[in-house]
Motif scaffolding. Structure first.
Motif, PDB file in Angstrom:
ATOM      1  N   GLU A  81     -61.872 -15.426 -29.026  1.00 26.94           N
ATOM      2  CA  GLU A  81     -63.222 -15.667 -28.520  1.00 26.94           C
ATOM      3  C   GLU A  81     -63.560 -14.769 -27.334  1.00 26.94           C
ATOM      4  OE1 GLU A  81     -63.920 -19.587 -27.026  1.00 26.94           O
ATOM      5  OE2 GLU A  81     -66.078 -19.491 -27.382  1.00 26.94           O
ATOM      6  N   LYS A  82     -62.619 -14.691 -26.384  1.00 23.70           N
ATOM      7  CA  LYS A  82     -62.897 -13.929 -25.167  1.00 23.70           C
ATOM      8  C   LYS A  82     -63.030 -12.423 -25.451  1.00 23.70           C
ATOM      9  CE  LYS A  82     -61.502 -13.791 -20.466  1.00 23.70           C
ATOM     10  NZ  LYS A  82     -60.321 -13.882 -19.623  1.00 23.70           N
ATOM     11  N   PRO A  83     -62.023 -11.798 -26.089  1.00 25.73           N
ATOM     12  CA  PRO A  83     -62.192 -10.369 -26.381  1.00 25.73           C
ATOM     13  C   PRO A  83     -63.431 -10.084 -27.228  1.00 25.73           C
ATOM     14  CG  PRO A  83     -60.185 -11.239 -27.403  1.00 25.73           C
ATOM     15  CD  PRO A  83     -60.690 -12.283 -26.475  1.00 25.73           C
ATOM     16  N   LEU A  84     -63.744 -10.992 -28.138  1.00 28.28           N
ATOM     17  CA  LEU A  84     -64.930 -10.779 -28.974  1.00 28.28           C
ATOM     18  C   LEU A  84     -66.204 -10.834 -28.134  1.00 28.28           C
ATOM     19  CD1 LEU A  84     -64.764 -12.630 -32.406  1.00 28.28           C
ATOM     20  CD2 LEU A  84     -65.330 -10.243 -31.966  1.00 28.28           C
ATOM     21  N   ASN A  85     -66.232 -11.799 -27.215  1.00 25.81           N
ATOM     22  CA  ASN A  85     -67.411 -11.900 -26.360  1.00 25.81           C
ATOM     23  C   ASN A  85     -67.577 -10.659 -25.499  1.00 25.81           C
ATOM     24  OD1 ASN A  85     -69.060 -14.150 -26.816  1.00 25.81           O
ATOM     25  ND2 ASN A  85     -67.514 -15.524 -25.959  1.00 25.81           N
ATOM     26  N   ASN A  86     -66.452 -10.085 -25.062  1.00 28.01           N
ATOM     27  CA  ASN A  86     -66.530  -8.831 -24.303  1.00 28.01           C
ATOM     28  C   ASN A  86     -67.122  -7.717 -25.159  1.00 28.01           C
ATOM     29  OD1 ASN A  86     -65.457 -10.061 -22.098  1.00 28.01           O
ATOM     30  ND2 ASN A  86     -63.348  -9.375 -22.493  1.00 28.01           N
ATOM     31  N   ALA A  87     -66.654  -7.653 -26.408  1.00 29.46           N
ATOM     32  CA  ALA A  87     -67.170  -6.630 -27.317  1.00 29.46           C
ATOM     33  C   ALA A  87     -68.668  -6.837 -27.559  1.00 29.46           C
ATOM     34  CB  ALA A  87     -66.408  -6.661 -28.635  1.00 29.46           C
ATOM     35  N   ILE A  88     -69.055  -8.109 -27.695  1.00 31.37           N
ATOM     36  CA  ILE A  88     -70.462  -8.414 -27.938  1.00 31.37           C
ATOM     37  C   ILE A  88     -71.322  -7.959 -26.758  1.00 31.37           C
ATOM     38  CG2 ILE A  88     -72.139 -10.312 -28.161  1.00 31.37           C
ATOM     39  CD1 ILE A  88     -70.069 -11.778 -29.876  1.00 31.37           C
ATOM     40  N   LYS A  89     -70.790  -8.195 -25.531  1.00 29.30           N
ATOM     41  CA  LYS A  89     -71.538  -7.796 -24.342  1.00 29.30           C
ATOM     42  C   LYS A  89     -71.761  -6.278 -24.355  1.00 29.30           C
ATOM     43  CE  LYS A  89     -70.488 -10.650 -20.912  1.00 29.30           C
ATOM     44  NZ  LYS A  89     -69.426 -11.035 -19.959  1.00 29.30           N
ATOM     45  N   GLU A  90     -70.689  -5.546 -24.614  1.00 31.84           N
ATOM     46  CA  GLU A  90     -70.784  -4.089 -24.648  1.00 31.84           C
ATOM     47  C   GLU A  90     -71.809  -3.655 -25.699  1.00 31.84           C
ATOM     48  OE1 GLU A  90     -67.073  -2.231 -25.681  1.00 31.84           O
ATOM     49  OE2 GLU A  90     -67.934  -0.207 -25.660  1.00 31.84           O
ATOM     50  N   PHE A  91     -71.731  -4.331 -26.847  1.00 32.38           N
ATOM     51  CA  PHE A  91     -72.603  -3.980 -27.959  1.00 32.38           C
ATOM     52  C   PHE A  91     -74.070  -4.262 -27.636  1.00 32.38           C
ATOM     53  CE2 PHE A  91     -74.655  -4.939 -32.035  1.00 32.38           C
ATOM     54  CZ  PHE A  91     -74.380  -3.767 -32.712  1.00 32.38           C
ATOM     55  N   GLU A  92     -74.311  -5.465 -27.093  1.00 31.05           N
ATOM     56  CA  GLU A  92     -75.698  -5.837 -26.791  1.00 31.05           C
ATOM     57  C   GLU A  92     -76.301  -4.933 -25.724  1.00 31.05           C
ATOM     58  OE1 GLU A  92     -75.842 -10.550 -28.059  1.00 31.05           O
ATOM     59  OE2 GLU A  92     -75.554 -10.046 -25.956  1.00 31.05           O
ATOM     60  N   ASN A  93     -75.465  -4.528 -24.760  1.00 28.61           N
ATOM     61  CA  ASN A  93     -75.951  -3.611 -23.735  1.00 28.61           C
ATOM     62  C   ASN A  93     -76.441  -2.315 -24.357  1.00 28.61           C
ATOM     63  OD1 ASN A  93     -75.525  -5.297 -21.631  1.00 28.61           O
ATOM     64  ND2 ASN A  93     -73.496  -4.475 -21.109  1.00 28.61           N
ATOM     65  N   TYR A  94     -75.641  -1.820 -25.289  1.00 33.84           N
ATOM     66  CA  TYR A  94     -76.030  -0.567 -25.941  1.00 33.84           C
ATOM     67  C   TYR A  94     -77.326  -0.753 -26.730  1.00 33.84           C
ATOM     68  CZ  TYR A  94     -76.059   3.632 -28.769  1.00 33.84           C
ATOM     69  OH  TYR A  94     -76.442   4.796 -29.361  1.00 33.84           O
ATOM     70  N   CYS A  95     -77.429  -1.883 -27.450  1.00 35.63           N
ATOM     71  CA  CYS A  95     -78.652  -2.165 -28.217  1.00 35.63           C
ATOM     72  C   CYS A  95     -79.861  -2.160 -27.291  1.00 35.63           C
ATOM     73  CB  CYS A  95     -78.552  -3.508 -28.921  1.00 35.63           C
ATOM     74  SG  CYS A  95     -77.499  -3.479 -30.356  1.00 35.63           S
ATOM     75  N   ASN A  96     -79.700  -2.793 -26.123  1.00 38.00           N
ATOM     76  CA  ASN A  96     -80.789  -2.809 -25.146  1.00 38.00           C
ATOM     77  C   ASN A  96     -81.174  -1.402 -24.739  1.00 38.00           C
ATOM     78  OD1 ASN A  96     -81.725  -5.359 -24.748  1.00 38.00           O
ATOM     79  ND2 ASN A  96     -80.075  -5.922 -23.334  1.00 38.00           N
ATOM     80  N   ASP A  97     -80.139  -0.584 -24.481  1.00 37.85           N
ATOM     81  CA  ASP A  97     -80.387   0.790 -24.041  1.00 37.85           C
ATOM     82  C   ASP A  97     -81.232   1.566 -25.042  1.00 37.85           C
ATOM     83  OD1 ASP A  97     -78.970   0.254 -21.828  1.00 37.85           O
ATOM     84  OD2 ASP A  97     -77.139   1.334 -22.418  1.00 37.85           O
ATOM     85  N   ILE A  98     -80.972   1.332 -26.324  1.00 36.62           N
ATOM     86  CA  ILE A  98     -81.716   2.109 -27.313  1.00 36.62           C
ATOM     87  C   ILE A  98     -82.951   1.352 -27.812  1.00 36.62           C
ATOM     88  CG2 ILE A  98     -79.719   3.460 -28.065  1.00 36.62           C
ATOM     89  CD1 ILE A  98     -79.641   1.634 -30.586  1.00 36.62           C
ATOM     90  N   GLY A  99     -83.220   0.221 -27.163  1.00 36.23           N
ATOM     91  CA  GLY A  99     -84.448  -0.504 -27.474  1.00 36.23           C
ATOM     92  C   GLY A  99     -84.425  -1.257 -28.797  1.00 36.23           C
ATOM     93  N   PHE A 100     -83.225  -1.684 -29.207  1.00 34.98           N
ATOM     94  CA  PHE A 100     -83.112  -2.472 -30.428  1.00 34.98           C
ATOM     95  C   PHE A 100     -82.710  -3.890 -30.039  1.00 34.98           C
ATOM     96  CE2 PHE A 100     -80.371  -3.948 -34.017  1.00 34.98           C
ATOM     97  CZ  PHE A 100     -81.376  -4.055 -34.959  1.00 34.98           C
ATOM     98  N   HIS A 101     -83.524  -4.865 -30.451  1.00 32.44           N
ATOM     99  CA  HIS A 101     -83.266  -6.222 -29.987  1.00 32.44           C
ATOM    100  C   HIS A 101     -82.465  -7.011 -31.004  1.00 32.44           C
ATOM    101  CE1 HIS A 101     -85.648  -5.483 -26.534  1.00 32.44           C
ATOM    102  NE2 HIS A 101     -86.575  -4.963 -27.314  1.00 32.44           N
ATOM    103  N   PHE A 102     -81.236  -7.242 -30.643  1.00 33.83           N
ATOM    104  CA  PHE A 102     -80.367  -7.998 -31.537  1.00 33.83           C
ATOM    105  C   PHE A 102     -79.308  -8.697 -30.697  1.00 33.83           C
ATOM    106  CE2 PHE A 102     -76.959  -8.535 -34.706  1.00 33.83           C
ATOM    107  CZ  PHE A 102     -77.704  -9.125 -35.707  1.00 33.83           C
TER     108      PHE A 102
END
Lengths: 164, 395
Positions: B125-146
């Motif tokens: 759960e924890k490592p996955l949540n870290n990966a999700i955070k990294e991923f969502e940050n990138y999505c935000n950067d490129i303006g994709f909302h997910f």
């Protein structure tokens, strides 16, 4: 089971968790996970309180608690021992390992030792079939366990948690 | 009898991590949605959880459904005894899975994704949540909302069944729903939902990256691409292997057996047991017009050598099923108990051996009448073990 009176502190913990999930009935399972993580188990009185907080029925909460094997209505040991009974473990002798734990701790499945240290339960495949037979103590995984190793594993926890 | 001598081919696509998820994501988001779906359909990728539904079609059906909200769920409730591939995928290449979920979201018009993570995999759960955070940050950067959330399972095998899984996410007992309607029409919270296995999603990533053709060039007709196999039991080299689909079981055993393999359980407790005499004619892949028998699998391959009692194996499976049956429909709830009681009665000599035939009939009835895949598939292991190892059941 005799009715227990919940301490003020316990009531507040449960209420807080329910509030964290907006007292939303759809979040019942998350609420139960959180409450069990705090209290160690989910006695009937706690379930009644959760039902009230989420505006749900006790039957519904009890139905969910008893459906999922992760929820328990009796307190588990400080070091819960889980023996994997998945097929790979079973054919490689998990039952003998289980029997040895039962013998050494003089304990039945689902019960906890008097000092509250150990409890025994069976799991259905932990997803480590390459290491069969597998035993978990808390979150630590022991692979290729033989009945001869059981005494050593228990000893690791006799004086508190092992450092490693 | 024709035997297909298809050589065993090891492949390394799934765990090869070139850390290129950002490129793959940005590139995919520039493509037309229909174009992505069509390429998935032409790759002939089928669901890797075991049922084998065409993935492209699933996405297409969900996208076409009228709705204001749609969801994508990654099914990580890996509970089939003998299967441990998803755990490895989520530990080693989580960002590939997240990327695939986001692209699916883009295709079907979902802005929320969920990972239903098996309770036993809490440590992920924890490592996955870290990966999700990294991923969502990138999505935000490129303006994709997910956004992606993890939902922790609570220890129920049945929740791997997609409708039970959604019941569980909604806070109920994990009891399967009647189908139809299928989740593509009426899924999580009544909205059109794609439910894909972890491995299926990683394969879509491979297809986004290399194109449909490269994927389709692997495997055989009806069974394209590669598959992760979780290999356990009596083998000197247990573990997870990525192999091309379409191999014969004989080739498999030659490579992974210990020289004394008497049977292989393909597909875990809900799969089939194949005895030695059938190794050559059995092909590992989805059902199609191939010569011989083709067996689909969620990836569990358990080898048994001659020191193993098949009665014990069957006993273990039935014990498992009667424990994990959700109890909702009668054929499964009562059937599992009766099968288990029945084989013990025969073993103890209280019933004549011919009683086993009655039990096989019972398992067939369950296949026709049980509500979901759990009850329906008990007959697979039951009749294949009893028919092939009759003596071991009786004596």
């Amino acid at each position: 089971m005799p009715k227990i009176k919940l301490a003020e502190k316990t009531i507040n913990i449960v209420k807080e968790i329910c509030a964290k999930y907006d007292n939303n009935e759809g979040e019942l399972i998350n609420v139960l996970h959180n409450v069990q993580a705090k209290l160690g188990y989910l006695p009937a009185e706690v379930q009644e309180l959760i039902a009230k907080e989420l505006n749900s029925s006790v039957a519904k909460v009890y139905g969910v608690v008893t459906f999922y094997s992760f929820f328990t209505m009796t307190p588990m040991g400080e070091f819960p021992i889980s023996i994997c009974m998945g097929t790979a473990c079973y054919v490689r002798g998990a039952e003998q390992v289980l029997d040895e734990f039962k013998r050494q701790l003089k304990l039945e499945i689902g019960k906890t030792t008097e000092d509250g240290k150990f409890s025994i339960s069976c799991l259905r495949c932990v997803g480590a079939c390459g290491l069969a037979p597998v035993v978990m103590v808390g979150e630590k995984v022991y692979g290729r366990v033989s009945p001869q190793q059981v005494r050593k594993i228990i000893a690791e926890y006799q004086d508190g948690c092992p450092s490693s | 009898m024709t035997t297909s001598h298809y050589q065993l081919k090891r492949v390394d696509l799934i765990f090869k991590n070139e850390n290129d998820w950002k490129q793959i994501l940005s590139r995919s988001l520039k493509r037309d949605q229909t174009d992505i779906v069509n390429s998935l359909i032409s790759s002939e990728l089928k669901g890797r959880g075991g049922a084998g539904f065409p993935t492209g079609l699933k996405w297409k059906l969900t996208a076409e459904q009228e709705a204001d909200t749609r969801y994508i769920i990654c099914n990580a409730d890996e509970g089939e005894p003998g299967t441990f591939k998803d755990r490895e995928i989520l530990s080693q290449v989580p960002l590939k899975v997240l990327t695939a979920m986001a692209v699916c979201g883009y295709v079907i018009g979902a802005t929320e994704g969920f990972i239903y993570l098996r309770g036993e995999y809490k440590f992920l759960e924890k490592p996955l949540n870290n990966a999700i955070k990294e991923f969502e940050n990138y999505c935000n950067d490129i303006g994709f909302h997910f956004s992606i959330k993890i939902f922790m399972g609570s220890g129920a095998y049945i929740c791997g069944e997609e409708t039970a899984l959604m019941e569980s996410m909604e806070g109920h007992r994990g009891e399967p729903r009647n189908k139809p309607p299928y989740p593509t029409n009426n899924g999580y919270l009544g909205k059109p939902t794609v439910v894909n296995n972890v491995e299926t999603l990683v394969h879509t990533y491979t297809i986004f990256k290399y194109g449909a053709k490269k994927f389709k060039d692997l495997g055989v007709q009806y069974s394209r691409g590669t598959k992760l196999f979780s290999i356990s039991g009596d083998t000197p080299i247990p573990g997870i292997y990525e192999l091309e689909l379409g191999m014969s079981l004989q080739d498999f055993v030659d490579e992974f057996g210990d020289g004394d393999t008497k049977a292989v359980q393909v597909g875990g407790a809900s799969g089939f047991l194949v005895p030695r005499k059938r190794f050559a004619e059995t092909i590992i892949g989805y059902k199609g017009k191939l010569t011989g028998i083709s067996l689909p699998t969620g990836g569990s391959m358990m080898l048994f050598n001659s020191s193993r009692s098949m009665f014990n194996v069957l006993n273990n499976y039935l014990d498992f099923f009667q424990e994990e049956s959700c109890g909702q429909c009668t054929p499964c709830r009562v059937g599992c108990q009766q099968l288990l009681k029945g084989i013990h009665a025969v073993k103890r000599g209280e019933k004549h051996a011919s009683y086993l035939k009655k039990l096989i009939k019972l398992s067939e009835t369950m296949e026709y009448t049980a509500k979901c895949g759990l009850g329906q598939s008990v007959a697979n292991s039951f009749s294949s073990i009893v028919e092939n190892f009759w003596e071991e059941m009786v004596f």
